[in-house]
Design an enzyme around this catalytic site. Structure first.
Site, PDB file in Angstrom:
ATOM      1  N   HIS A   1      11.697 -25.327  41.515  1.00 22.30           N
ATOM      2  CA  HIS A   1      10.935 -25.298  42.998  1.00 22.30           C
ATOM      3  C   HIS A   1      12.176 -25.530  43.902  1.00 22.30           C
ATOM      4  O   HIS A   1      13.125 -26.024  43.856  1.00 22.30           O
ATOM      5  CB  HIS A   1      10.084 -26.434  43.232  1.00 22.30           C
ATOM      6  CG  HIS A   1       9.128 -26.551  42.417  1.00 22.30           C
ATOM      7  ND1 HIS A   1       7.591 -26.160  42.656  1.00 22.30           N
ATOM      8  CD2 HIS A   1       9.018 -27.079  40.992  1.00 22.30           C
ATOM      9  CE1 HIS A   1       6.901 -26.350  41.777  1.00 22.30           C
ATOM     10  NE2 HIS A   1       7.621 -26.933  40.677  1.00 22.30           N
TER      11      HIS A   1
ATOM     12  N   GLU B   1      12.236 -29.957  41.398  1.00 22.00           N
ATOM     13  CA  GLU B   1      12.576 -29.627  42.797  1.00 22.00           C
ATOM     14  C   GLU B   1      13.965 -29.706  43.066  1.00 22.00           C
ATOM     15  O   GLU B   1      14.847 -30.657  42.751  1.00 22.00           O
ATOM     16  CB  GLU B   1      11.928 -30.475  43.834  1.00 22.00           C
ATOM     17  CG  GLU B   1      10.295 -30.642  43.578  1.00 22.00           C
ATOM     18  CD  GLU B   1       9.721 -29.453  44.470  1.00 22.00           C
ATOM     19  OE1 GLU B   1      10.316 -28.525  45.115  1.00 22.00           O
ATOM     20  OE2 GLU B   1       8.396 -29.387  44.383  1.00 22.00           O
TER      21      GLU B   1
ATOM     22  N   HIS C   1       8.560 -21.360  40.582  1.00 19.56           N
ATOM     23  CA  HIS C   1       7.231 -21.597  41.176  1.00 19.56           C
ATOM     24  C   HIS C   1       6.774 -20.152  41.588  1.00 19.56           C
ATOM     25  O   HIS C   1       5.381 -19.745  41.416  1.00 19.56           O
ATOM     26  CB  HIS C   1       7.274 -22.520  42.253  1.00 19.56           C
ATOM     27  CG  HIS C   1       5.950 -23.041  42.466  1.00 19.56           C
ATOM     28  ND1 HIS C   1       5.676 -23.876  43.527  1.00 19.56           N
ATOM     29  CD2 HIS C   1       4.813 -23.154  41.816  1.00 19.56           C
ATOM     30  CE1 HIS C   1       4.411 -24.487  43.526  1.00 19.56           C
ATOM     31  NE2 HIS C   1       3.945 -24.019  42.499  1.00 19.56           N
TER      32      HIS C   1
ATOM     33  N   ASP D   1       9.125 -20.191  46.156  1.00 22.02           N
ATOM     34  CA  ASP D   1      10.396 -21.149  45.707  1.00 22.02           C
ATOM     35  C   ASP D   1      10.410 -21.011  44.227  1.00 22.02           C
ATOM     36  O   ASP D   1       9.660 -20.572  43.633  1.00 22.02           O
ATOM     37  CB  ASP D   1      10.133 -22.558  46.231  1.00 22.02           C
ATOM     38  CG  ASP D   1       8.797 -23.101  45.512  1.00 22.02           C
ATOM     39  OD1 ASP D   1       7.809 -22.655  45.549  1.00 22.02           O
ATOM     40  OD2 ASP D   1       9.048 -24.557  45.175  1.00 22.02           O
TER      41      ASP D   1
END
Ligand SMILES: [Zn+2]
Length: 194
Positions: free
Chosen positions: A40, A123, A159, A169
Site C-alpha cells: 500500500h 504500507e 492494494h 495504491d
C-alpha cells in the site's frame, strides 16, 4: 553470550523493528496459510510525511479536535497494516503477522475474497504522485525476503490489484521490477471483484 542468536520472529513479531501494537486486527481463520503480501501507500495528512499521523491512525488516536479536516474525517476508522515503512526506511510493526490486520478491506486474490484473512499488509509512506525512496526499496526488499522465508508466501501484489476501481495504491510510481529482479513472486494482474 557470544554466538547466541536472537530469534528473528517472536509470535509473528519481527524483532528488528519498532513495535507499536494496534487493536485493529482479528484472528486469522483456523488453518489459513499466509500466502500473500499486499503493498500500500499512505500519507497523513495527504501528501505530508513524517508526522507520526499514520501511527496515530493505526492505534485509534485520531482526535475530534484535529486541526486538519481530513484527519478528523478518519476518527471512526479502524484500520492497520502489519508494517509501515517510512520514507527514511524506518520500519514499524503494528500487528502480529499471525493475526489478520484490517488493511485490504473488500478485496480478491486468485478467486478468494477478503484478502485480510490470508495476507500480510505493508504500507509505504508515500502517495500515488511521487517516487518512493531508495531507503524504502532497500528495507522493503529485505522485509519481503524475510517474509518469504518464514511464511508460505506465493505472491506479492498491490492494494490496487486486489481492490481495483476502489484503491489505487501503491500506484504508478512503485517500481515492481525491482522486486522481480530480487526473485520475489510479484503479481500485478488486476483481480476484478465479481
Ligand atoms: Zn491501501
Amino acid at each position: 553470550m557470544p554466538g547466541e542468536q536472537k530469534p528473528l520472529w517472536t509470535d509473528g513479531w519481527l524483532q528488528q523493528c519498532i513495535h507499536v501494537p494496534s487493536p485493529n486486527f482479528s484472528q486469522r481463520p483456523q488453518h489459513t496459510e499466509i500466502s500473500l503480501v499486499v503493498l500500500h501507500n499512505i500519507s497523513l495528512p495527504p501528501f505530508e510525511y513524517g508526522q507520526q499521523a499514520v501511527q496515530r491512525l493505526f492505534t485509534n488516536q485520531i482526535r475530534a479536535d484535529e486541526p486538519d479536516d481530513f484527519m478528523r474525517s478518519l476518527i471512526n476508522l479502524r484500520v492497520s497494516s502489519h508494517f509501515l515503512l517510512e520514507r527514511s526506511g524506518a520500519l514499524t510493526q503494528f500487528v502480529s503477522c499471525d493475526d489478520a490486520a484490517f488493511q485490504a478491506g473488500v478485496s480478491r486474490f486468485d478467486g478468494r475474497e477478503g484478502c485480510n484473512a490470508f495476507s500480510i499488509g505493508i504500507e509505504l509512506e508515500g502517495c500515488d504522485f511521487e517516487p518512493f525512496t531508495e531507503s524504502q526499496y532497500a528495507q522493503l526488499g529485505g522485509l519481503l525476503q524475510t517474509l518469504c522465508e518464514c511464511y508460505p508466501i506465493k505472491a506479492v501484489t498491490g492494494h490496487q490489484h486486489v481492490a481495483p476501481g476502489r484503491k489505487s495504491d501503491p500506484g504508478h510510481f512503485f517500481q515492481w521490477d525491482r522486486l522481480r529482479a530480487q526473485g520475489l513472486p510479484v503479481t500485478t494482474e488486476y483481480q476484478w471483484l465479481l
